[in-house]
Design a protein around this motif. Structure first.
Motif, mmCIF file in Angstrom:
data_model
loop_
_atom_site.group_PDB
_atom_site.id
_atom_site.type_symbol
_atom_site.label_atom_id
_atom_site.label_comp_id
_atom_site.label_asym_id
_atom_site.label_seq_id
_atom_site.Cartn_x
_atom_site.Cartn_y
_atom_site.Cartn_z
ATOM 1 N N GLU A 191 47.041 -3.645 30.565
ATOM 2 C CA GLU A 191 46.070 -2.904 29.739
ATOM 3 C C GLU A 191 45.826 -3.593 28.405
ATOM 4 O O GLU A 191 44.693 -3.676 27.928
ATOM 5 C CB GLU A 191 46.568 -1.475 29.511
ATOM 6 C CG GLU A 191 46.415 -0.590 30.730
ATOM 7 C CD GLU A 191 46.884 0.835 30.488
ATOM 8 O OE1 GLU A 191 46.538 1.705 31.296
ATOM 9 O OE2 GLU A 191 47.607 1.070 29.495
ATOM 10 N N GLY A 234 38.367 -7.629 26.658
ATOM 11 C CA GLY A 234 37.159 -6.806 26.489
ATOM 12 C C GLY A 234 36.577 -6.928 25.098
ATOM 13 O O GLY A 234 35.370 -7.148 24.932
ATOM 14 N N VAL A 235 37.442 -6.815 24.076
ATOM 15 C CA VAL A 235 36.963 -6.889 22.684
ATOM 16 C C VAL A 235 36.397 -8.287 22.398
ATOM 17 O O VAL A 235 35.292 -8.424 21.842
ATOM 18 C CB VAL A 235 38.104 -6.542 21.688
ATOM 19 C CG1 VAL A 235 37.663 -6.784 20.257
ATOM 20 C CG2 VAL A 235 38.530 -5.093 21.856
ATOM 21 N N LEU A 260 43.764 -6.680 29.000
ATOM 22 C CA LEU A 260 42.397 -6.246 29.328
ATOM 23 C C LEU A 260 41.636 -5.839 28.058
ATOM 24 O O LEU A 260 40.459 -6.183 27.879
ATOM 25 C CB LEU A 260 42.453 -5.074 30.310
ATOM 26 C CG LEU A 260 41.128 -4.625 30.912
ATOM 27 C CD1 LEU A 260 40.659 -5.630 31.951
ATOM 28 C CD2 LEU A 260 41.274 -3.261 31.569
ATOM 29 N N MET A 261 42.344 -5.133 27.175
ATOM 30 C CA MET A 261 41.730 -4.687 25.916
ATOM 31 C C MET A 261 41.299 -5.884 25.065
ATOM 32 O O MET A 261 40.169 -5.944 24.560
ATOM 33 C CB MET A 261 42.732 -3.822 25.143
ATOM 34 C CG MET A 261 42.251 -3.295 23.815
ATOM 35 S SD MET A 261 40.957 -2.066 23.990
ATOM 36 C CE MET A 261 41.907 -0.670 24.568
ATOM 37 N N PHE A 312 31.789 -5.190 30.312
ATOM 38 C CA PHE A 312 32.512 -4.177 29.528
ATOM 39 C C PHE A 312 31.539 -3.229 28.832
ATOM 40 O O PHE A 312 31.762 -2.017 28.779
ATOM 41 C CB PHE A 312 33.420 -4.857 28.490
ATOM 42 C CG PHE A 312 34.758 -5.240 29.033
ATOM 43 C CD1 PHE A 312 35.812 -4.342 29.045
ATOM 44 C CD2 PHE A 312 34.968 -6.500 29.567
ATOM 45 C CE1 PHE A 312 37.045 -4.695 29.567
ATOM 46 C CE2 PHE A 312 36.200 -6.866 30.095
ATOM 47 C CZ PHE A 312 37.239 -5.966 30.095
ATOM 48 N N GLY A 356 44.759 -2.138 16.174
ATOM 49 C CA GLY A 356 44.897 -1.390 17.430
ATOM 50 C C GLY A 356 44.809 -2.290 18.650
ATOM 51 O O GLY A 356 45.443 -2.036 19.676
ATOM 52 N N THR A 357 44.029 -3.374 18.521
ATOM 53 C CA THR A 357 43.840 -4.283 19.658
ATOM 54 C C THR A 357 45.043 -5.209 19.852
ATOM 55 O O THR A 357 45.449 -5.470 20.988
ATOM 56 C CB THR A 357 42.553 -5.123 19.448
ATOM 57 O OG1 THR A 357 41.471 -4.231 19.193
ATOM 58 C CG2 THR A 357 42.213 -5.950 20.675
#
Lengths: 231, 206
Positions: A153, A160-161, A156-157, A188, A133-134
């Motif tokens: 996005e 963040g992960v 950013l994802m 985050f 998903g990432t």
């Protein structure tokens, strides 16, 4: 019966809310009653939806062919169900201090099963799926089908992960670039905790509104309706 | 005997179940389904033990006359009432359902709603924006709370959209990080249990 139910529910609701003032006998009564009723409820549910279908019925199916006068349909293979029943009965060893160690046998089976099932489950459901998903949006970036905002996005994802994982990575000292990555990870995490907190507050407030609505409409509304018919 | 056999059992069941997940052979699937049914058979017995332990704890409270020991009778009254009606007649009996709907459901909802008041006081302490991280938590929580109610969109028409973006992006990335970390932790702990390195489930004693 319905009117009595509303009065009882209203009394118990007010008894629990009385704790907001301070601890008192009404709250303690409601608290202990809640424990008793909940335990009783789950005993009944476990007996009817757990013990009878998963323990009693297999036991009966296993021994029935050997009952006098009943034809032996299932044969010896059904007796295999007596093993888990015997293992389950070992839990009662916990009632005697000298035989507490017997609990280890059924516990070992449950823990072994749980550990064995969780390894492939965690790998498949969480690690592979969450990683997919990432990184999946980057395939769309490569294909040129993602909008500029979608690209932001996706990046950013990934940041963040990666930064959140860095914060939980204790095998290296958090100094230099690692320290800054983990600081971004904390940011985050704070957003995540803030969102969780906001959702929890709203969930609890929704329950509060529902209880106040019950007291005002169902209970006081019923009393006002009564008074209206009398006067 | 007291420790070795459970360790062997745990190893055999753990490794056996892992292998069944990687093999579609009928024997492997039979083993998985059989062990799964064993777990469903064993689990209800643990609940019986838990109930007996609870009853014993309250009997001890009454016997020792500890503080508020009288309330233990109310626990017994609750258990006995539900069991006497529910066990012979089943959970679909109208008296059992009446007790569930008029005692358990309202008390369950009220107990959880009580938390709204305590969360409010906790929020007062947590939401003092004394650092960058605390400010992020404060701003996110306020946006999520306002985005969940119609008044949020009345204040600013984009509130619910911003809330949804926060939930779908920075919040989701933090959650994914946590989920990945927790999953790796669960896998490593499971391996330790299966190999007998982690033995805390065996308890103390010999």
């Amino acid at each position: 019966m319905e009117i009595f139910g509303i009065w009882l529910a209203a009394f118990l609701t007010l008894s629990i809310y009385s704790f907001l003032y301070r601890d008192n006998p009404f709250y303690r009564f409601a608290e202990y009653l809640f424990i008793g009723i909940s335990v009783g409820y789950y005993i009944v549910i476990y007996i009817h939806q757990g013990f009878i279908p998963f323990a009693w019925e297999p036991f009966w199916a296993a021994v029935k062919p050997f009952w006098p006068g009943i034809p032996r349909e299932a044969g010896w293979i059904g007796l295999i169900k007596l093993i888990p029943i015997a293992l389950g009965l070992l839990f009662f060893g916990g009632l005697s201090p000298r035989h507490t160690w017997l609990i280890r046998y059924p516990s070992a089976v449950l823990v072994g099963f749980g550990s064995g099932i969780s390894i492939p489950l965690m790998l498949q459901t969480f690690i592979f799926e969450q990683t997919r998903g990432t990184v999946e949006p980057f395939a769309a970036i490569n294909a040129g089908t993602l909008s500029p905002w979608g690209i932001i996005e996706a990046v950013l994802m990934l940041i963040g992960v990666a930064c959140t994982l860095t914060y939980f990575f204790f095998s290296v000292e958090h100094r230099g670039p690692v320290k800054w990555l983990s600081k971004v990870g904390i940011a985050f995490l704070m957003i995540g905790f803030g969102a969780a907190f906001g959702n929890t507050v709203m969930g609890r407030v929704a329950l509060l509104i529902q209880r106040v609505d019950f007291l005002l409409n169902d209970w006081i509304g019923m009393i006002i309706g009564w008074l209206g018919t009398i006067f | 005997m007291k420790r070795q056999v459970p360790l062997v059992l745990c190893f055999l069941f753990g490794v056996g179940i892992i292998l069944t997940r990687f093999s579609p052979h009928p024997y492997s699937q039979f083993f998985y389904e059989e062990v799964n049914s064993w777990v469903l058979i064993i689990t209800p017995f643990a609940l019986v033990l838990a109930t007996v332990t609870l009853i014993r704890a309250h009997v001890t409270r009454i016997r020792r006359r500890t503080e508020y020991w009288q309330y233990s009778f109310i626990v017994f009254a609750g258990i006995i009432t539900m069991v006497v009606i529910g066990v012979p007649y089943g959970p679909q009996h109208f008296v059992f359902e009446w007790l569930f709907n008029n005692i358990q459901v309202p008390m369950d909802a009220t107990m959880f709603s009580l938390l709204a008041f305590f969360i409010a006081s906790a929020a007062y302490r947590a939401f003092r924006a004394r650092s960058f991280e605390a400010t992020l938590l404060l701003v996110t929580a306020i946006i999520v709370m306002l985005g969940n109610v119609p008044v949020g969109d009345l204040i600013w028409s984009e509130t619910s959209s911003v809330k949804q973006w926060i939930l779908n992006n920075p919040n989701l990335s933090a959650r994914r990080g946590i989920i990945l970390g927790v999953s790796l932790g669960v896998i490593s702990q499971s391996i330790r249990i299966i190999l007998g390195i982690e033995r805390s489930y065996l308890g103390g004693g010999d």
